[in-house]
Scaffold this active site. Structure first.
Site, PDB file in Angstrom:
ATOM      1  N   VAL A   1       3.821  -1.121   3.651  1.00 53.98           N
ATOM      2  CA  VAL A   1       2.941  -1.542   4.535  1.00 53.98           C
ATOM      3  C   VAL A   1       1.859  -2.197   3.932  1.00 53.98           C
ATOM      4  O   VAL A   1       2.178  -2.378   2.274  1.00 53.98           O
ATOM      5  CB  VAL A   1       1.801  -0.406   5.111  1.00 53.98           C
ATOM      6  CG1 VAL A   1       0.413  -0.801   5.505  1.00 53.98           C
ATOM      7  CG2 VAL A   1       2.631   0.935   5.434  1.00 53.98           C
TER       8      VAL A   1
ATOM      9  N   LYS B   1       2.044  -3.390   8.667  1.00 56.37           N
ATOM     10  CA  LYS B   1       2.819  -2.979   8.540  1.00 56.37           C
ATOM     11  C   LYS B   1       4.020  -4.122   9.212  1.00 56.37           C
ATOM     12  O   LYS B   1       5.049  -4.010  10.421  1.00 56.37           O
ATOM     13  CB  LYS B   1       3.125  -1.294   8.870  1.00 56.37           C
ATOM     14  CG  LYS B   1       4.429  -0.514   9.480  1.00 56.37           C
ATOM     15  CD  LYS B   1       4.108   0.817   9.733  1.00 56.37           C
ATOM     16  CE  LYS B   1       3.918   1.904   8.650  1.00 56.37           C
ATOM     17  NZ  LYS B   1       3.777   2.770   9.211  1.00 56.37           N
TER      18      LYS B   1
ATOM     19  N   GLY C   1       6.495   3.759   4.255  1.00 54.26           N
ATOM     20  CA  GLY C   1       6.588   4.832   5.458  1.00 54.26           C
ATOM     21  C   GLY C   1       8.256   4.620   6.475  1.00 54.26           C
ATOM     22  O   GLY C   1       9.008   3.891   5.122  1.00 54.26           O
TER      23      GLY C   1
ATOM     24  N   ASP D   1       6.429  12.943  13.586  1.00 59.07           N
ATOM     25  CA  ASP D   1       6.646  13.080  12.297  1.00 59.07           C
ATOM     26  C   ASP D   1       5.279  13.310  11.618  1.00 59.07           C
ATOM     27  O   ASP D   1       5.057  12.348  10.808  1.00 59.07           O
ATOM     28  CB  ASP D   1       6.888  11.802  12.135  1.00 59.07           C
ATOM     29  CG  ASP D   1       7.722  11.402  10.415  1.00 59.07           C
ATOM     30  OD1 ASP D   1       7.649  12.719   9.784  1.00 59.07           O
ATOM     31  OD2 ASP D   1       7.746  10.772   9.373  1.00 59.07           O
TER      32      ASP D   1
ATOM     33  N   LEU E   1       1.067  -0.871   0.322  1.00 59.76           N
ATOM     34  CA  LEU E   1       0.493   0.001  -0.368  1.00 59.76           C
ATOM     35  C   LEU E   1       1.090   1.168  -0.195  1.00 59.76           C
ATOM     36  O   LEU E   1      -0.053   1.890  -0.231  1.00 59.76           O
ATOM     37  CB  LEU E   1      -0.481   0.263   1.227  1.00 59.76           C
ATOM     38  CG  LEU E   1      -2.695  -1.206   1.502  1.00 59.76           C
ATOM     39  CD1 LEU E   1      -2.760  -1.268   2.829  1.00 59.76           C
ATOM     40  CD2 LEU E   1      -3.045  -0.690   0.106  1.00 59.76           C
ATOM     41  N   GLY E   2       1.773   1.285   0.426  1.00 63.22           N
ATOM     42  CA  GLY E   2       2.768   2.343   0.648  1.00 63.22           C
ATOM     43  C   GLY E   2       4.361   1.921   1.158  1.00 63.22           C
ATOM     44  O   GLY E   2       4.714   1.033   1.965  1.00 63.22           O
TER      45      GLY E   2
ATOM     46  N   GLY F   1       8.853   1.229   7.532  1.00 66.06           N
ATOM     47  CA  GLY F   1       8.749   0.056   6.725  1.00 66.06           C
ATOM     48  C   GLY F   1       7.602  -0.441   5.888  1.00 66.06           C
ATOM     49  O   GLY F   1       6.720   0.736   5.892  1.00 66.06           O
TER      50      GLY F   1
END
Ligand SMILES: *[C@@H]1O[C@H](CO)[C@@H](O)[C@H](O)[C@H]1NC(C)=O
Ligand SMILES: *[C@@H]1O[C@H](CO)[C@@H](O)[C@H](O)[C@H]1NC(C)=O
Ligand SMILES: *[C@@H]1O[C@H](CO)[C@@H](O)[C@H](O)[C@H]1NC(C)=O
Ligand SMILES: *[C@@H]1O[C@H](CO)[C@@H](O)[C@H](O)[C@H]1NC(C)=O
Ligand SMILES: *[C@@H]1O[C@H](CO)[C@@H](O)[C@H](O)[C@H]1NC(C)=O
Ligand SMILES: *[C@@H]1O[C@H](CO)[C@@H](O)[C@H](O)[C@H]1NC(C)=O
Ligand SMILES: *[C@@H]1O[C@H](CO)[C@@H](O)[C@H](O)[C@H]1NC(C)=O
Ligand SMILES: *[C@@H]1O[C@H](CO)[C@@H](O)[C@H](O)[C@H]1NC(C)=O
Length: 825
Positions: free
Chosen positions: A557, A572, A552, A667, A549-550, A555
């Site tokens: 996801v 994740k 970050g 963050d 999914l992406g 790490g």
């Protein structure tokens, strides 16, 4: 002098102790173990610590019995000793008024009774109601205070008279009850109780009701019914229903919590004490207290398990004619249309209709012109109607109520009918008189509620049906706030801002999703406890970590599904982790798992196998705020953006101020703000910075966070505080206002490359309209939001507002001063 007396007492005590043990050597089995500190007749306690002892501690020092401060006076009770606060687990005669500092507790030599004298010449109150006289008392390490007769048999124990708490090893027997306290500081009998019923069902009810099934708001639903079940909290923290507490016979049991919720870590420097309490808010929760050997350290208190996930499920929290919404960190009671709070400080009193009725026409019909109907789709109640009619359209139901003198509310709903041959459904109109009890918010698309109100007197209570009539809304709001509801009622404002249009869309979307079965029925009932997954389980759930999914900062996801594909999750896989051990990791996960706020992405569970660390989060179907702001060609509307900004602020506020230990996110950026299926903004990745950098209070040596969003102090080697998040939030807020990145080299004018300095220039030149590129926005709100953002990005952390002030300012509750331009921009 005092110490001499003390030593003397000690000698007397030890002499009598040894002699007593000598005497009863033949009865060692029954006798108090020599570790117990025996309290003998003649002993006394007084709240005046300077002249007297005020409590008797248990041998370990973990529990004490004696006087504790309560409501400007003193009460007698038992508490868990903590460094900074004590946790009262039992109170003697809890509904008696507190005594003053002249009071004295005496263990009488003559009658062998524990008596409380509240002042000179005052009547004595019995603390432990025994039939025979006691020869000794002990505060045991289990938290049980016992009285023994001369043969050392226990003749009274506090465990047999629980108030709102049972401790590990304690049993709530069949027909036993726990009553909540009024509040954390007033331990009188409160508004809820837990009942171990004779049918084997453990049930939570509001107090002072008939305890019928309509009143129950949580139950174990023991089936088939079973006589003589007891609630038992065993010493390793398992809450179960057992037939007998003889541990060698523990055959028939059902657990309330499961073992995965409990810490399996070896506790080195202390012990874990479990307690289960019916809280003042009506929820039944299990807590673990990590008691350090050195009593000076603060205690770690974890919420291990909770009967209800959503505090709004507690019946009777909101009184008649009102319902509970979870709009903010706290639940909130909202009046039904056409009603007002009976007492805005006491929600349990509910709401009253604020108009007087006009007499009916002679034919029993209402004088329709004075009334109108307000319709809402998100309210439900269970009361029996005075009449139920079959009707085909909403309008028919609405009109029928409007014309009926008796009708004050009506519910139009689709009913399932089973006539023995066939199943079919039909629409009915259930007409109702006020007051309505146990009204709740409900997103059931098959129900529509109607309320009859006097024309020109509709109440602002119903958040879903706000008109765009801002001026009157604000007036009412100010009134409410003056009535000391600020922090809670504020939450409605977001909805006001987003307005009718969006509310409608949300509801529709929600309905659609429900119909599609995505949300299912699991939304409220989910366990609060974290699940521990095995790595293989997660591998299966994500189809071998297939769909990414992406990525970050911690790490990648992956999309996954649990419960045979019914529940989507985001998995994740953490990389680049520090050297933290499994114990620290679990502790951190529990801290994250304990957070519960509608603007935070929820952690369902985790996996910690070997060096593998995987987190399982709720799945957020609508991507990140970054996608929404920077990639979405359509753009999102101004009101919608303001609502998102407030959502995010509330999430951060919760992390900073509502968690047991403040969490600094470190963050905050649009990529870490995710949108759920109903377009609520939720913050993700919180609590993780700590894993990489365990001691947040000290100076960071390695910089966390993302360039552009980082506060200047990150580069200055000064300590990082929650104000670092406020800075990042300020930048995000500017991006939300302008729908562009903080740093954008593709702009026409060099002045505009750095967003914060451009905003500052526009603000100084009173040209804020430039920022929104001609978009139709409310100028006042725009100015307000920009001012808040500029305060947030001040270089000096102390100048930045707290998140609480940010929320108050964004909602227009407090005024925003003119900010100076940050020097670094
Ligand atoms: C504690 O709460 C009870 C019940 O609401 C109330 O009657 C009592 O006055 C309170 N005690 C004090 C000291 O305020
Ligand atoms: C003490 O207990 C007896 C029965 O065990 C009961 O009748 C009596 O009312 C109790 N007294 C008080 C003050 O609670
Ligand atoms: C002490 O209490 C136990 C249990 O109630 C009873 O069997 C015993 O006779 C009592 N001893 C005396 C001396 O009263
Ligand atoms: C508590 O109950 C669980 C389940 O029966 C058991 O595994 C555990 O050993 C019990 N703890 C103690 C101290 O008996
Ligand atoms: C507990 O159960 C065991 C086995 O049935 C029995 O031997 C023992 O006496 C019981 N203990 C008590 C205190 O009832
Ligand atoms: C236990 O206490 C000792 C001394 O205070 C300390 O060095 C050690 O790190 C502690 N262990 C744990 C697991 O907290
Ligand atoms: C229901 O409403 C329609 C118009 O909306 C009307 O024609 C009809 O007569 C109504 N039926 C009843 C039972 O009131
Ligand atoms: C009832 O309450 C509403 C909103 O709070 C208000 O506008 C209206 O004037 C009130 N009506 C009466 C009769 O007090």
């Amino acid at each position: 002098m005092a110490s001499a007396t003390f030593i003397f007492l000690l000698i007397v005590l030890s002499i009598s102790l040894t002699s007593l043990i000598g005497e009863s050597a033949t009865q060692t089995k029954k006798a108090a173990s020599s570790k117990d500190k025996l309290i003998l007749p003649g002993s006394s306690l007084s709240p005046m610590i300077s002249t007297h002892k005020s409590s008797w501690p248990s041998p370990s020092g973990n529990f004490e019995f004696g006087f504790y401060e309560e409501q400007h006076g003193f009460a007698i009770g038992i508490w868990l000793v903590g460094a900074d606060e004590r946790t009262v687990v039992w109170t003697a005669n809890r509904d008696d008024p507190p005594v003053n500092s002249n009071a004295e507790l005496v263990f009488t030599t003559s009658s062998g009774k524990l008596l409380l004298r509240s002042g000179k010449g005052e009547e004595k109150r019995v603390i432990a109601n025994t039939t025979s006289s006691a020869s000794s008392a002990s505060m045991l390490d289990s938290g049980n205070f016992v009285l023994r007769n001369s043969t050392s048999d226990i003749i009274w124990e506090s465990f047999n008279h629980p108030t709102d708490t049972i401790l590990q090893g304690q049993v709530l027997p069949t027909l036993g009850q726990l009553f909540s306290s009024v509040s954390d500081t007033n331990h009188s009998t409160g508004r809820y109780h837990l009942w171990m019923q004779a049918d084997g069902n453990l049930v939570l009810y509001p107090a002072n009701t008939e305890d019928s099934s309509e009143d129950a708001y949580w139950a174990t639903n023991t089936w088939p019914p079973k006589d003589n079940l007891n609630l038992y909290l065993n010493s390793t923290g398992l809450l179960s229903l057992v037939e007998t507490t003889n541990t060698s016979e523990l055959l028939d049991y059902s657990y309330l919590n499961d073992e995965s919720s409990l810490s399996k870590d070896k506790v080195v420097n202390g012990t874990v004490i479990y307690r289960a309490t019916v809280n003042a808010d009506g929820n039944f929760k299990l807590y673990s207290h990590l008691v350090n050997k050195k009593k000076k350290d603060p205690q770690d208190v974890f919420e291990v398990w909770s009967a209800l996930r959503n505090p709004c499920e507690v019946k009777g929290r909101c009184g008649l004619n009102s319902y509970c919404t979870l709009n903010d960190v706290q639940p909130n009671c909202v009046c039904l249309p056409g009603t007002e709070y009976a007492d805005p400080d006491r929600w349990s009193l509910g709401c009253l209709r604020n108009y007087s009725k006009i007499e009916c026409e002679s034919d029993g019909k209402e004088k329709v012109k004075f009334y109108k109907i307000i319709k809402t789709e998100t309210i439900n109640w269970e009361a029996t109607p005075y009449v139920e009619l079959q009707m085909s359209t909403e309008e028919n139901c609405s009109n029928s109520c409007l014309e009926d003198c008796n009708c004050e509310a009506a519910m139009f709903e689709l009913n399932d009918i089973h006539d023995g041959i066939d199943n079919y459904n039909r629409y009915v109109c259930r007409k109702q008189k006020l007051p309505l009890s146990y009204v709740k918010r409900d997103f059931d698309s098959r129900k529509t509620a109607f309320f009859k109100v006097r024309k020109g007197s509709e109440n602002t209570g119903s958040t879903e049906k706000r008109s765009k009539d801002d001026a009157t809304d604000k007036k009412v709001l100010i009134q409410i706030i003056v009535l000391a509801l600020c922090s809670i009622v504020l939450s409605c404002v977001a909805l006001v801002i987003s307005g009718f249009y969006f509310a409608k869309i949300r509801v529709l979307r929600y309905k659609k999703l429900r119909d599609d079965g995505i949300l299912g029925n699991t939304t409220h009932q989910e366990e609060v406890t974290l699940r521990v997954f095995s790595y293989n389980e997660l591998k299966r759930a994500t189809n071998g970590f297939k769909e990414e999914l992406g990525k970050g900062s911690f790490g990648a996801v992956y999309k996954g599904s649990l419960n045979k594909g019914k529940k989507l999750v985001a998995v994740k896989r953490l990389e680049k982790l520090g050297e933290e051990g499994e114990r620290e990791f679990r502790a951190e996960m529990r801290a994250i798992g304990r957070t519960n706020h509608k603007n935070l992405v929820r952690l369902f569970g985790y996996c910690a196998e070997g060096s593998r660390r995987v987190l399982v989060y709720e799945y957020m179907s609508n991507g990140s705020l970054a996608d929404l702001l920077f990639k979405n060609a359509m753009g999102i509307g101004w009101e919608e953006r303001v609502r998102i900004a407030v959502d995010v602020a509330r999430g951060i506020l919760y992390l900073h101020e509502e968690c047991k230990v403040p969490i600094i996110h470190c963050d905050i950026k649009p990529q870490n703000i995710l949108m759920d299926e109903v377009w609520s903004a939720k913050i993700s990745d919180f609590g993780l910075a700590k894993l990489l950098m365990p001691d947040q209070t000290r100076t960071f040596t390695v910089i966390r966070g993302t360039r552009g969003y980082m506060a200047p102090e990150w580069h200055k080697n000064t300590p990082i505080s929650v104000k670092a998040d406020v800075y990042s939030y300020g930048i995000v807020l500017l991006e939300i206002v302008c729908c562009r990145r903080n740093f954008d080299a593709n702009v026409s004018d060099a002045d505009e490359i750095v967003l914060s300095s451009w905003v500052c220039k526009c603000f100084a030149a009173r040209e804020l309209k430039k920022l929104v590129n001609g978009e139709e926005v409310d100028n006042k709100t725009l100015e307000n939001v920009v001012k808040v953002a500029l305060w947030c990005i001040q270089d000096e952390p102390a100048l930045r507002p707290s998140m609480k002030s940010v929320v108050l300012m964004l909602e227009g509750i407090t005024d925003v001063a003119i900010p100076p331009c940050p020097t670094s921009t």
